[in-house]
Design a protein around this motif. Structure first.
Motif: not given
Length: 272
Positions: A93, A96-97, A101, A104-105, A107-108
């Motif tokens: 997280l 990602y943050l 991000q 988007k997808s 990176g998630w």
């Protein structure tokens, strides 16, 4: 009589030696959740330090349990769940943050793969730790990168960004960060041996002063230049992986009758 005896077993006192290691584990869990909180607020330096604190506490709980003779199955399960949050969810997280991000997808997806790799790493430990047929020399190695090390290694791009180098994470560099995170995920889920460091013998008396001085200087540097020191330690740790593979093969060659799967031996209530 049976009901009375069952009630006595249900409410019997628990020795303090069983409680202390689990309190340390819960404190490590709090550090992991705190890291997520500060990442959401955009204070990434404190988020990184919270993960470091969780890793330190994770190294203490198992040692406390063994020293106090307070190991238990409950402690081992609690430690495993806390490790997944601290070293699987929190670092994913944070990254990602911070930057992932931006794509988007994709990176998630990288963050999810990292969390899954951590879960697989911990689940494999729970299955293999009780294997009675493991050769003694396997205790010198971890099977795959330990979860705390994987979390700290995965945060290398953030160390470099927060260090004096101040490397910006532009959109063009994010694919390289994703590739690096997937590489660390592979090291965690793989069966590649890593040095455990838990079988280091006693330090010769004539070197004690130098070892203490070295640890003190490292601690001071970590306080003064945390991100720079963490980046160097991460690179140094990655450099030991080929050495660990070579050493493992040497042990395996010397004990051909014990060759086979790479496993890891550790005390209960300690997840590496």
């Amino acid at each position: 009589m049976n009901e009375i005896s069952q009630r006595r077993r249900r409410f019997r006192a628990v020795p303090v030696r069983y409680i202390i290691p689990n309190l340390v584990t819960l404190l490590a869990l709090c550090m992991g959740l705190t890291a997520i909180r500060f990442a959401v607020e955009g204070v990434f330096e404190i988020a990184v330090l919270a993960v470091i604190a969780a890793a330190i506490l994770d190294g203490l709980d198992g040692r406390l349990a063994r020293a106090l003779r307070g190991t238990s199955r409950f402690g081992a399960e609690l430690d495993s769940l806390a490790d997944f949050v601290d070293f699987g969810v929190a670092p994913g997280l944070i990254l990602y943050l911070w930057s992932l991000q931006g794509v988007k997808s994709l990176g998630w997806f990288a963050a999810l793969v990292f969390a899954m790799a951590c879960a697989l790493r911990l689940a494999r430990f729970n299955v293999m730790s009780d294997d009675p047929h493991t050769p003694a020399w396997h205790a010198h190695f971890f099977t795959g990168m330990p979860a705390p090390a994987g979390a700290l290694v995965a945060l290398l791009p953030l160390y470099l960004h927060l260090s004096v180098l101040a490397i910006p994470m532009t959109r063009g560099l994010i694919p390289f960060e994703i590739a690096y995170l997937l590489f660390v995920s592979f090291l965690m889920a793989s069966r590649i041996p890593h040095f455990s460091g838990k079988k280091i013998g006693r330090i010769p008396r004539e070197y004690v002063v130098f070892v203490l001085a070295g640890i003190a200087m490292l601690a001071l540097l970590l306080v003064m230049f945390p991100m720079e020191v963490l980046a160097l330690l991460t690179l140094g740790y990655l450099a030991t992986i080929p050495l660990a593979i070579r050493r493992f093969k040497q042990f395996e060659a010397e004990s051909p009758q014990n060759s086979g799967n790479i496993v890891r031996i550790e005390g209960t209530n300690s997840q590496g």
